[in-house]
Write a protein that holds these residues in place. Structure first.
Motif, PDB file in Angstrom:
ATOM      1  N   ALA A   1      -1.686   5.737 -12.964  1.00  0.00           N
ATOM      2  CA  ALA A   1      -2.035   5.317 -14.319  1.00  0.00           C
ATOM      3  C   ALA A   1      -1.361   3.987 -14.642  1.00  0.00           C
ATOM      4  O   ALA A   1      -0.227   3.734 -14.240  1.00  0.00           O
ATOM      5  N   SER A   2      -2.070   3.150 -15.388  1.00  0.00           N
ATOM      6  CA  SER A   2      -1.501   1.896 -15.865  1.00  0.00           C
ATOM      7  C   SER A   2      -0.830   2.125 -17.216  1.00  0.00           C
ATOM      8  O   SER A   2      -0.954   3.194 -17.824  1.00  0.00           O
TER       9      SER A   2
ATOM     10  N   ARG B   1       0.828  -1.212   0.000  1.00  0.00           N
ATOM     11  CA  ARG B   1       0.000   0.000   0.000  1.00  0.00           C
ATOM     12  C   ARG B   1       0.860   1.259   0.000  1.00  0.00           C
ATOM     13  O   ARG B   1       0.553   2.238  -0.699  1.00  0.00           O
ATOM     14  N   ALA B   2       1.911   1.275   0.802  1.00  0.00           N
ATOM     15  CA  ALA B   2       2.772   2.455   0.863  1.00  0.00           C
ATOM     16  C   ALA B   2       3.351   2.766  -0.507  1.00  0.00           C
ATOM     17  O   ALA B   2       3.421   3.932  -0.918  1.00  0.00           O
ATOM     18  N   ALA B   3       3.760   1.729  -1.233  1.00  0.00           N
ATOM     19  CA  ALA B   3       4.313   1.945  -2.569  1.00  0.00           C
ATOM     20  C   ALA B   3       3.227   2.343  -3.568  1.00  0.00           C
ATOM     21  O   ALA B   3       3.454   3.193  -4.441  1.00  0.00           O
ATOM     22  N   LEU B   4       2.042   1.757  -3.425  1.00  0.00           N
ATOM     23  CA  LEU B   4       0.951   2.026  -4.360  1.00  0.00           C
ATOM     24  C   LEU B   4       0.495   3.477  -4.303  1.00  0.00           C
ATOM     25  O   LEU B   4       0.265   4.121  -5.333  1.00  0.00           O
ATOM     26  N   TRP B   5       0.372   3.998  -3.084  1.00  0.00           N
ATOM     27  CA  TRP B   5      -0.159   5.349  -2.921  1.00  0.00           C
ATOM     28  C   TRP B   5       0.931   6.411  -2.798  1.00  0.00           C
ATOM     29  O   TRP B   5       0.636   7.583  -2.591  1.00  0.00           O
TER      30      TRP B   5
ATOM     31  N   VAL C   1      -6.642   4.973 -11.938  1.00  0.00           N
ATOM     32  CA  VAL C   1      -7.427   4.846 -10.714  1.00  0.00           C
ATOM     33  C   VAL C   1      -8.162   6.164 -10.461  1.00  0.00           C
ATOM     34  O   VAL C   1      -7.586   7.256 -10.569  1.00  0.00           O
ATOM     35  N   GLY C   2      -9.452   6.068 -10.167  1.00  0.00           N
ATOM     36  CA  GLY C   2     -10.251   7.251  -9.863  1.00  0.00           C
ATOM     37  C   GLY C   2     -10.880   7.892 -11.076  1.00  0.00           C
ATOM     38  O   GLY C   2     -11.791   8.713 -10.934  1.00  0.00           O
ATOM     39  N   ILE C   3     -10.402   7.537 -12.266  1.00  0.00           N
ATOM     40  CA  ILE C   3     -10.969   8.068 -13.507  1.00  0.00           C
ATOM     41  C   ILE C   3     -11.676   6.967 -14.286  1.00  0.00           C
ATOM     42  O   ILE C   3     -12.828   7.114 -14.708  1.00  0.00           O
ATOM     43  N   ASP C   4     -10.994   5.833 -14.452  1.00  0.00           N
ATOM     44  CA  ASP C   4     -11.551   4.714 -15.204  1.00  0.00           C
ATOM     45  C   ASP C   4     -12.064   3.598 -14.299  1.00  0.00           C
ATOM     46  O   ASP C   4     -12.854   2.770 -14.743  1.00  0.00           O
TER      47      ASP C   4
ATOM     48  N   LEU D   1      -2.843  -5.235 -12.898  1.00  0.00           N
ATOM     49  CA  LEU D   1      -3.919  -6.212 -12.773  1.00  0.00           C
ATOM     50  C   LEU D   1      -5.280  -5.527 -12.746  1.00  0.00           C
ATOM     51  O   LEU D   1      -6.227  -5.971 -13.403  1.00  0.00           O
ATOM     52  N   ALA D   2      -5.383  -4.452 -11.963  1.00  0.00           N
ATOM     53  CA  ALA D   2      -6.657  -3.736 -11.879  1.00  0.00           C
ATOM     54  C   ALA D   2      -7.073  -3.211 -13.253  1.00  0.00           C
ATOM     55  O   ALA D   2      -8.242  -3.326 -13.651  1.00  0.00           O
TER      56      ALA D   2
END
Length: 270
Positions: free
Chosen positions: A43-44, A32-36, A50-53, A261-262
């Protein structure tokens, strides 16, 4: 619920079934720390954000107590996520979590196809007398009929027992020797994806308990994922051991894989 597709992040801080070193229970926090982190964005590589699509809804960690009672709790959490209209992505934890997770997906979708990245096949009938070992989840999955097909990618430690188990269960193994991404089949759904981070070469992902040289590159993992077109009904990223990581390198890899993955789940919704 949001009008956007929802991916549920569920932390599974468990390493009681690890056979060599504890530490993967600390992984959900590190991922989580790395993700946020502000060091990157959300963006992928396909451009989905995230948050848009799609919404990446973090449900926190399950209150696991490192006993067999954890398994039905994990299964129930997966089922609840699916019933709510989301797709669960699980942050391990050691690989033992995949058995109860797939059981939860199976309850909603029936037998799944599994795409499994790993250095090890995790097919032991039991390991050191523990049938719930992180070396055994796919034996439990296959003997219970939870998966119609299991394809394992990156395997490079196939001993005689696990070779016999693979034959017993009809497991399809794409070994590292002479590996190219196009040797991995494009699979039918419903598809569950399990990524053990030690499937990646330890030069790129050092923070694992069982490093095995000669593994997949991150780019090869992404190339295999990009080729998949089936509906994805669940996924996990497991076996990060922050105790052995350097400068959060493996946590950053794990976070990128969660993002990709998301995005793939959203892309393959049809």
């Amino acid at each position: 619920m949001s009008a956007l597709p929802v991916i549920d992040l569920i932390g599974l801080p468990s390493d009681a079934n690890s056979s060599f070193a504890r530490g993967p229970a600390q992984a959900p926090t590190a991922i989580r720390a790395a993700l946020w982190s502000d060091r990157g964005n959300l963006a992928s590589e396909d451009g989905l954000e995230v948050g848009i699509d799609f919404d990446l809804r973090d449900l926190g960690d399950l209150p696991l107590d490192e006993t067999a009672a954890d398994d039905p709790l994990i299964t129930a959490a997966i089922q609840a996520s699916i019933v709510a209209g989301a797709v669960p992505v699980l942050l391990g934890g050691d690989h033992a979590i995949s058995h109860p997770a797939v059981r939860g997906v199976h309850a909603a979708h029936g037998p799944v196809t599994i795409l499994h990245f790993d250095a090890h096949p995790d097919l032991y009938d039991d390991f050191d007398g523990n049938p719930r070992s992180h070396a055994s989840p796919f034996a439990r999955i296959m003997e219970a009929g939870l998966a119609a097909r299991l394809v394992q990618v990156g395997i490079r430690t196939l001993n005689a027992h696990c070779r016999a188990q693979a034959q017993r269960f009809g497991v399809e193994i794409v070994p590292m020797a002479q590996f190219t991404p196009d040797k991995v089949p494009v699979l039918e759904g419903p598809l569950y994806i399990s990524i053990d981070l030690d499937g990646i070469d330890p030069a790129e992902a050092p923070g694992v308990s069982h490093p095995e040289p000669g593994g997949l590159t991150i780019r090869e993992v992404l190339a295999v994922l990009r080729r998949q077109t089936a509906q994805i009904v669940g996924a996990d990223v497991v076996e990060l051991n922050p105790r052995f990581d350097t400068h959060d390198r493996t946590a950053i890899v794990a976070a990128k894989l969660v993002r990709e993955l998301a995005a793939l789940i959203v892309r393959n919704r049809g």
